[in-house]
Scaffold this active site. Structure first.
Site, PDB file in Angstrom:
ATOM      1  CG  ASN A  18     -46.748 -27.570  53.020  1.00  0.00           C
ATOM      2  OD1 ASN A  18     -47.095 -28.559  53.686  1.00  0.00           O
ATOM      3  ND2 ASN A  18     -45.666 -27.559  52.263  1.00  0.00           N
ATOM      4  CD  GLU A  29     -43.832 -23.738  47.694  1.00  0.00           C
ATOM      5  OE1 GLU A  29     -44.370 -23.070  48.578  1.00  0.00           O
ATOM      6  OE2 GLU A  29     -43.445 -24.913  47.868  1.00  0.00           O
ATOM      7  CG  HIS A  82     -43.309 -28.997  48.930  1.00  0.00           C
ATOM      8  ND1 HIS A  82     -42.048 -28.996  49.484  1.00  0.00           N
ATOM      9  CD2 HIS A  82     -43.896 -27.841  49.323  1.00  0.00           C
ATOM     10  CE1 HIS A  82     -41.889 -27.885  50.186  1.00  0.00           C
ATOM     11  NE2 HIS A  82     -43.000 -27.157  50.100  1.00  0.00           N
ATOM     12  CD  GLU A 102     -39.982 -28.930  52.645  1.00  0.00           C
ATOM     13  OE1 GLU A 102     -41.033 -29.410  53.103  1.00  0.00           O
ATOM     14  OE2 GLU A 102     -39.601 -27.768  52.879  1.00  0.00           O
ATOM     15  N   GLY A 131     -38.354 -21.455  53.779  1.00  0.00           N
ATOM     16  CA  GLY A 131     -37.893 -21.540  55.156  1.00  0.00           C
ATOM     17  C   GLY A 131     -36.611 -20.769  55.447  1.00  0.00           C
ATOM     18  CE  LYS A 176     -42.830 -26.560  54.510  1.00  0.00           C
ATOM     19  NZ  LYS A 176     -41.528 -26.099  54.082  1.00  0.00           N
TER      20      LYS A 176
END
Ligand code: PEP
Length: 253
Positions: A10, A168, A96, A98, A174, A12
């Site tokens: 991914n 996740e 996701h 985010e 991160g 991003k």
């Protein structure tokens, strides 16, 4: 049912036309035909068409990071599942954390997108995962159960191999932190059990990926866990050598 390991990157909001990342990975993939893993890269929309051509014939698949639930129409700034198919995508990441946080996406919208994406012939990587506060208050299993149930596409019984779940934990994305291997296995087994109650035996064909600070140093042990069928990798997918080193730790290699 044997499930083929999936190593998904991914990217991003990273990457430019001039970068060599996809090209390097495609060259490595071309060295052999029968890798015991499937590899997919999910760059930003701007790179999809171009990278589709770069990786063509390498065995590596192309994925997007989101899509709209409609096929076309007055939706400024959005991209439909059919458009993703048109530029060569096989996969799309949906839900996701985010997007859940930055764009306020909730389970029912994600369910509609996932249903539309499957209907358009895409494979869906559906993300779920608890926040740190939810973990600290002992809600890990219920949060994942609710997200899974709420965002599961309605057409999944068509072909369960087109559905991939990515567990996740938000607090691991991160951050360099990960759950213990025991925790990862327990949660993946729990997700598989929930899938069984939602879609029956087809659940055995659904791949469940782990995502959150996976890197070359921890990939081998995570990928070897019985209910882990691959990884969704963010930061480490931006460096060809790291992403490749993760794939090379597939248990059957
Ligand atoms: C992700 O955002 O999907 C992810 C797993 O990121 P990272 O690998 O950087 O933790």
């Amino acid at each position: 049912m044997a499930r083929r390991l999936l190593i998904a990157g991914n990217w991003k909001m990273n990457g430019f036309l001039a970068d060599s990342l996809a090209d390097t990975l495609a060259t490595l993939m071309r060295k052999k035909q029968d890798w015991p893993f499937e590899m997919v890269v999910c760059p930003p929309f701007t790179l999809l068409h171009y990278l589709g051509k770069i990786i063509s014939g390498s065995g590596m698949a192309l994925g997007a990071q989101d899509c709209h639930l409609k096929g076309s129409g007055a939706h400024t700034g959005d991209i439909s599942p059919l458009m993703l198919k048109d530029v060569g995508c096989t996969y799309v990441i949906l839900g996701h954390s985010e997007r859940r946080m930055d764009h306020g996406e909730g389970d029912s919208l994600i369910r509609e997108k996932a249903t539309a994406a499957l209907g358009a012939g895409l494979k869906v990587i559906l993300c779920i995962g608890e926040t740190e506060a939810e973990r600290d208050s002992g809600q890990t299993l219920t949060v994942n159960q609710t997200q899974l149930k709420g965002s599961m596409p309605v057409a999944v019984d068509v072909d369960a191999t087109n559905l991939v779940i990515a567990y996740e934990p938000v607090w691991a994305i991160g951050t360099g932190r990960t759950p213990t291997n025991l925790e990862i296995q327990e949660i993946h087994a729990f997700i598989r059990k929930e899938l069984l109650s939602l879609i029956g035996k087809a659940a055995e064909g659904v791949r469940i990926l782990y995502g959150g600070s996976m890197k070359p140093g921890n990939a081998g042990e995570i990928l070897a866990l019985p209910d882990v069928d691959g990884g969704l990798i963010g930061g480490a997918s931006l460096k060809a050598e790291d992403f490749w080193a993760i794939a090379q730790q597939s248990p059957s290699l």
